[in-house]
Design a protein around this motif. Structure first.
Motif, PDB file in Angstrom:
ATOM      1  N   GLY A  61      21.264   5.169 -42.417  1.00 21.21           N
ATOM      2  CA  GLY A  61      20.901   3.854 -41.893  1.00 21.21           C
ATOM      3  C   GLY A  61      20.787   3.795 -40.387  1.00 21.21           C
ATOM      4  O   GLY A  61      20.813   2.735 -39.787  1.00 21.21           O
ATOM      5  N   ARG A  62      20.639   4.939 -39.774  1.00 22.31           N
ATOM      6  CA  ARG A  62      20.713   5.031 -38.312  1.00 22.31           C
ATOM      7  C   ARG A  62      19.710   4.153 -37.576  1.00 22.31           C
ATOM      8  O   ARG A  62      19.948   3.783 -36.447  1.00 22.31           O
ATOM      9  CB  ARG A  62      20.610   6.476 -37.851  1.00 22.31           C
ATOM     10  N   ARG A  63      18.603   3.823 -38.194  1.00 13.11           N
ATOM     11  CA  ARG A  63      17.605   2.998 -37.496  1.00 13.11           C
ATOM     12  C   ARG A  63      18.031   1.539 -37.389  1.00 13.11           C
ATOM     13  O   ARG A  63      17.627   0.850 -36.471  1.00 13.11           O
ATOM     14  CB  ARG A  63      16.267   3.084 -38.206  1.00 13.11           C
ATOM     15  N   ASN A  64      18.822   1.054 -38.365  1.00 14.86           N
ATOM     16  CA  ASN A  64      19.151  -0.363 -38.402  1.00 14.86           C
ATOM     17  C   ASN A  64      20.644  -0.679 -38.447  1.00 14.86           C
ATOM     18  O   ASN A  64      21.011  -1.859 -38.432  1.00 14.86           O
ATOM     19  CB  ASN A  64      18.483  -1.015 -39.611  1.00 14.86           C
TER      20      ASN A  64
ATOM     21  N   LEU B  81      29.254   6.363 -53.052  1.00 17.95           N
ATOM     22  CA  LEU B  81      29.070   5.656 -51.779  1.00 17.95           C
ATOM     23  C   LEU B  81      27.621   5.727 -51.309  1.00 17.95           C
ATOM     24  O   LEU B  81      27.077   4.735 -50.817  1.00 17.95           O
ATOM     25  CB  LEU B  81      30.019   6.223 -50.723  1.00 17.95           C
ATOM     26  N   LYS B  82      27.003   6.871 -51.454  1.00 20.08           N
ATOM     27  CA  LYS B  82      25.599   7.010 -51.038  1.00 20.08           C
ATOM     28  C   LYS B  82      24.707   6.050 -51.831  1.00 20.08           C
ATOM     29  O   LYS B  82      23.826   5.397 -51.258  1.00 20.08           O
ATOM     30  CB  LYS B  82      25.127   8.453 -51.209  1.00 20.08           C
ATOM     31  N   ASN B  83      24.952   5.916 -53.129  1.00 23.56           N
ATOM     32  CA  ASN B  83      24.177   4.991 -53.948  1.00 23.56           C
ATOM     33  C   ASN B  83      24.383   3.545 -53.504  1.00 23.56           C
ATOM     34  O   ASN B  83      23.424   2.767 -53.419  1.00 23.56           O
ATOM     35  CB  ASN B  83      24.526   5.140 -55.431  1.00 23.56           C
ATOM     36  N   ARG B  84      25.607   3.172 -53.202  1.00 22.66           N
ATOM     37  CA  ARG B  84      25.891   1.805 -52.756  1.00 22.66           C
ATOM     38  C   ARG B  84      25.254   1.538 -51.395  1.00 22.66           C
ATOM     39  O   ARG B  84      24.689   0.467 -51.170  1.00 22.66           O
ATOM     40  CB  ARG B  84      27.394   1.577 -52.696  1.00 22.66           C
TER      41      ARG B  84
ATOM     42  N   PHE C 114      22.477  -1.197 -50.344  1.00 21.96           N
ATOM     43  CA  PHE C 114      22.740  -2.111 -49.225  1.00 21.96           C
ATOM     44  C   PHE C 114      21.633  -2.048 -48.171  1.00 21.96           C
ATOM     45  O   PHE C 114      21.114  -3.077 -47.752  1.00 21.96           O
ATOM     46  CB  PHE C 114      24.098  -1.767 -48.598  1.00 21.96           C
ATOM     47  N   THR C 115      21.261  -0.843 -47.760  1.00 16.93           N
ATOM     48  CA  THR C 115      20.269  -0.713 -46.690  1.00 16.93           C
ATOM     49  C   THR C 115      18.874  -1.138 -47.136  1.00 16.93           C
ATOM     50  O   THR C 115      18.005  -1.368 -46.296  1.00 16.93           O
ATOM     51  CB  THR C 115      20.226   0.721 -46.115  1.00 16.93           C
ATOM     52  N   SER C 116      18.656  -1.257 -48.441  1.00 17.86           N
ATOM     53  CA  SER C 116      17.350  -1.710 -48.923  1.00 17.86           C
ATOM     54  C   SER C 116      17.273  -3.233 -49.069  1.00 17.86           C
ATOM     55  O   SER C 116      16.205  -3.767 -49.373  1.00 17.86           O
ATOM     56  CB  SER C 116      17.012  -1.033 -50.251  1.00 17.86           C
ATOM     57  N   LEU C 117      18.386  -3.931 -48.851  1.00 23.00           N
ATOM     58  CA  LEU C 117      18.373  -5.391 -48.956  1.00 23.00           C
ATOM     59  C   LEU C 117      17.543  -6.008 -47.824  1.00 23.00           C
ATOM     60  O   LEU C 117      17.581  -5.520 -46.693  1.00 23.00           O
ATOM     61  CB  LEU C 117      19.803  -5.947 -48.888  1.00 23.00           C
ATOM     62  N   PRO C 118      16.850  -7.093 -48.104  1.00 21.16           N
ATOM     63  CA  PRO C 118      16.067  -7.777 -47.066  1.00 21.16           C
ATOM     64  C   PRO C 118      16.979  -8.677 -46.227  1.00 21.16           C
ATOM     65  O   PRO C 118      16.949  -9.905 -46.343  1.00 21.16           O
ATOM     66  CB  PRO C 118      15.056  -8.590 -47.891  1.00 21.16           C
ATOM     67  N   LEU C 119      17.789  -8.080 -45.380  1.00 22.52           N
ATOM     68  CA  LEU C 119      18.831  -8.806 -44.655  1.00 22.52           C
ATOM     69  C   LEU C 119      18.308  -9.982 -43.842  1.00 22.52           C
ATOM     70  O   LEU C 119      18.979 -10.992 -43.708  1.00 22.52           O
ATOM     71  CB  LEU C 119      19.610  -7.845 -43.759  1.00 22.52           C
ATOM     72  N   GLU C 120      17.133  -9.852 -43.298  1.00 26.64           N
ATOM     73  CA  GLU C 120      16.581 -10.906 -42.438  1.00 26.64           C
ATOM     74  C   GLU C 120      16.064 -12.100 -43.242  1.00 26.64           C
ATOM     75  O   GLU C 120      15.949 -13.190 -42.702  1.00 26.64           O
ATOM     76  CB  GLU C 120      15.448 -10.337 -41.582  1.00 26.64           C
TER      77      GLU C 120
END
Length: 175
Positions: free
Chosen positions: A30-33, A134-137, A141-147
């Motif tokens: 998730g290093r980009r975001n 953990l990698k699956n979770r 998580f990182t694929s959620l549309p947080l914005e």
């Protein structure tokens, strides 16, 4: 996803295995975001060597990983967290510090790989399994549309992630 960086803290009791694995996974994946951190309520002061071995073997960063207290992240000069996830049942049941910024929280408990006995191969296999859960979770998580997701819906999605494969039922022993 936007250019915004979200701060994420993974908590466990000893901060030697699960929270360390999660920090390393999010650092890379998730290093980009995201900026990843980990801590423990009762840190042991060392990172479990099997955690380091598995991370190195899977080409995940281990530099700067250390066992530290969650008090570091409750101070006024600490980075403000957007998300705080407990990855062990003991930490989830403890009274956490008040986090600056009122982050979203969820429990993502998985079994403690450091509690697995047996041969080194069996112990390493437990760390590989914990890494996979953990990698699956973290991928979910990182694929959620947080914005674009409202806070209530986001909270529900975060809790659902915590109930995915490998979830503990709250009957874990202290590690």
């Amino acid at each position: 996803m936007s250019e915004r960086l979200y701060n994420v803290l993974f908590l466990c009791t000893g901060n030697t295995a699960r929270s360390i694995l999660a920090e390393a996974i999010l650092r890379k994946d998730g290093r980009r975001n995201f900026r990843a951190f980990s801590a423990g309520s009762q840190p042991k002061g060392t990172v479990n060597p099997f955690a380091i071995k598995v991370l190195n073997r899977l080409d995940y960063p281990t530099n700067d990983l250390r066992s530290k207290s969650w008090e570091e992240f409750a101070r006024t000069d600490a980075p403000v967290m957007d998300f705080v996830f407990t990855v062990c049942d003991n930490a989830a049941g403890e009274s956490c510090p008040r986090w600056p910024g009122q982050p979203m929280t969820a429990h993502w408990g998985i079994g403690d790989p450091a509690a697995v006995g047996g041969t080194d191969i069996e112990k390493e296999a437990a760390f590989v399994a914990a890494f996979r859960y953990l990698k699956n979770r973290i991928a979910a998580f990182t694929s959620l549309p947080l914005e674009s997701i409202d806070r209530l819906s986001l909270g529900a999605r975060l809790r659902d992630i915590g109930r995915s494969d490998g979830s503990t039922s709250g009957q874990e022993k202290a590690s």
